[in-house]
Design a protein around this motif. Structure first.
Motif, short mmCIF file in Angstrom:
data_model
loop_
_atom_site.label_atom_id
_atom_site.label_comp_id
_atom_site.label_asym_id
_atom_site.label_seq_id
_atom_site.Cartn_x
_atom_site.Cartn_y
_atom_site.Cartn_z
N GLN A 44 0.83 -1.20 0.00
CA GLN A 44 0.00 0.00 0.00
C GLN A 44 0.87 1.26 0.00
N ARG A 45 2.01 1.19 0.69
CA ARG A 45 2.92 2.35 0.67
C ARG A 45 3.50 2.55 -0.73
N VAL A 46 3.78 1.45 -1.44
CA VAL A 46 4.26 1.57 -2.83
C VAL A 46 3.15 2.20 -3.68
N ALA A 47 1.90 1.77 -3.45
CA ALA A 47 0.78 2.33 -4.23
C ALA A 47 0.62 3.83 -3.96
N ILE A 48 0.85 4.24 -2.72
CA ILE A 48 0.75 5.67 -2.38
C ILE A 48 1.89 6.44 -3.05
N ALA A 49 3.09 5.87 -3.02
CA ALA A 49 4.22 6.53 -3.70
C ALA A 49 3.94 6.65 -5.19
N ARG A 50 3.35 5.62 -5.79
CA ARG A 50 3.03 5.66 -7.22
C ARG A 50 1.99 6.76 -7.51
N ALA A 51 1.01 6.89 -6.60
CA ALA A 51 -0.03 7.91 -6.80
C ALA A 51 0.57 9.32 -6.74
N LEU A 52 1.64 9.47 -5.97
CA LEU A 52 2.24 10.80 -5.81
C LEU A 52 3.29 11.11 -6.87
N ALA A 53 3.71 10.07 -7.61
CA ALA A 53 4.90 10.21 -8.48
C ALA A 53 4.79 11.34 -9.49
N ALA A 54 3.64 11.47 -10.13
CA ALA A 54 3.52 12.45 -11.20
C ALA A 54 3.09 13.84 -10.70
N ASN A 55 3.23 14.05 -9.36
CA ASN A 55 2.85 15.35 -8.79
C ASN A 55 1.42 15.74 -9.13
N PRO A 56 0.46 14.89 -8.84
CA PRO A 56 -0.93 15.20 -9.22
C PRO A 56 -1.47 16.39 -8.44
N VAL A 57 -2.42 17.11 -9.05
CA VAL A 57 -3.07 18.22 -8.31
C VAL A 57 -4.10 17.66 -7.34
N LEU A 58 -4.57 16.45 -7.65
CA LEU A 58 -5.63 15.85 -6.83
C LEU A 58 -5.27 14.41 -6.49
N ILE A 59 -5.39 14.07 -5.22
CA ILE A 59 -5.17 12.68 -4.80
C ILE A 59 -6.52 12.12 -4.36
N LEU A 60 -6.89 10.99 -4.92
CA LEU A 60 -8.13 10.31 -4.54
C LEU A 60 -7.75 8.99 -3.88
N ALA A 61 -8.13 8.84 -2.63
CA ALA A 61 -7.67 7.67 -1.88
C ALA A 61 -8.86 6.96 -1.24
N ASP A 62 -8.98 5.67 -1.52
CA ASP A 62 -10.07 4.86 -0.98
C ASP A 62 -9.51 3.91 0.06
N GLU A 63 -9.75 4.18 1.32
CA GLU A 63 -9.21 3.37 2.43
C GLU A 63 -7.71 3.14 2.29
N PRO A 64 -6.91 4.19 2.13
CA PRO A 64 -5.48 3.96 1.84
C PRO A 64 -4.71 3.35 3.00
N THR A 65 -5.24 3.46 4.20
CA THR A 65 -4.49 2.92 5.34
C THR A 65 -5.14 1.65 5.89
N GLY A 66 -6.10 1.11 5.13
CA GLY A 66 -6.83 -0.07 5.60
C GLY A 66 -5.95 -1.27 5.90
N ASN A 67 -4.80 -1.36 5.24
CA ASN A 67 -3.91 -2.50 5.47
C ASN A 67 -2.63 -2.12 6.20
N LEU A 68 -2.63 -0.96 6.82
CA LEU A 68 -1.42 -0.51 7.51
C LEU A 68 -1.62 -0.55 9.02
#
Ligand SMILES: Nc1ncnc2c1ncn2[C@@H]1O[C@H](COP(=O)(O)OP(=O)(O)OP(=O)(O)O)[C@@H](O)[C@H]1O
Ligand SMILES: [Mg+2]
Length: 263
Positions: free
Chosen positions: A161-185
């Protein structure tokens, strides 16, 4: 031209309706949802299972076309774009983190994180060194360096999940959409991830919409929208002025407010 003034919301959702017809009677999942998300604002969406949170998030991200209503992100009406333009908009402007990690199993952690940068259009695609630097910085900030050459199958759910979060941030998006991002942490890793996401929002003017069942996680947001049966029923504005740097925000008042709503 896109209006970038601070007062213009980054996201404007107007009167969204969505019905799924696979069941009988058809299931009306979004029943007139309207909301705005400011630039740099962090909004959490909470509500009972099945009330339509993921469907709303997918509509905001252009993954699920609504039956009625509009979604504008950074001045762009998403659902009026053709498929190709919509994909390019999503790729360049929106970072998704899903309930399931959706990592590509044949790629290493570093390669998964680099993917959004490598998929960019030729004109905005960074060079190899810039990609490696960005991936390395993200792996540092999410404590992922140990996993550099490992594939998803060799890593734990929390690490994926941390890799998935890093991937979501990689392209410097203006908007982050996260569905239960910490559910497995675990709580401590979840806190670190939330701290990073909320910091990115506040200091870099990125906006986040996050769906969660956990009030301790929602407490990081500036505003919590409460959803029930396909509509937004309540808004809780949180005050972070008393927060201590690096410590989890106080979730007590939010939990008390949610308990009052008897969802
Ligand atoms: N693609 C789909 N096709 C048919 N029905 C769907 C689809 N996606 C969602 N639904 C239905 O819509 C309703 C709302 O689903 P949604 O995933 O938005 O809920 P949720 O609030 O995210 O729930 P949870 O907290 O359990 O993740 C559910 O009854 C679900 O079965
Ligand atoms: Mg969901």
């Amino acid at each position: 031209m896109t209006d970038r003034t601070a007062s213009t919301p980054l996201v404007t959702v107007s009167d969204l309706h969505k019905t799924f017809h696979i069941s009988r009677p058809p299931r009306e999942v979004l029943r007139g949802v309207s909301l705005t998300v400011g630039r740099g604002e962090f909004v959490a969406v909470m509500g009972p299972s099945g009330c339509g949170k993921s469907t709303l998030l997918h509509a905001i991200g252009g993954l699920e076309p609504p039956d009625r209503g509009t979604v504008a992100v950074d001045g762009q009406d998403l659902h009026s774009l053709d498929d190709e333009r919509l994909s390019a908009f999503r790729r360049d402007r929106i970072g998704f983190v899903f309930q399931r990690f959706n990592l590509i199993s044949s790629l290493t952690a570093a390669e998964n994180i680099a993917l959004p940068l490598r998929l960019r259009g030729r004109a905005s695609r960074p060079g190899r060194t810039a990609v490696m630097e960005r991936v390395s910085a993200l792996m540092d900030s999410l404590s992922l360096h140990r996993l550099q050459g490992h594939g998803p199958e060799e890593t734990s759910g929390g690490e994926q999940q941390r890799v998935a979060i890093a991937r979501a941030l990689a392209a410097n998006p203006v908007l982050i959409l996260a569905d239960e991002p910490t559910g497995n942490l675990d709580w401590s890793t979840g806190h670190e991830v939330m701290w990073l996401i909320s910091k990115l929002c506040r200091s870099e003017g990125r906006s986040t919409v996050l769906v969660t069942h956990d009030a301790r996680i929602a407490a990081y947001a500036d505003r919590v929208l409460v959803m029930k049966d396909g509509t937004l029923v309540e808004e809780v504005v949180l005050d972070h002025r008393a927060d201590t740097e690096g410590r989890p925000p106080v979730a007590g008042p939010l939990i008390a407010r949610l308990a009052d709503l008897e969802l």
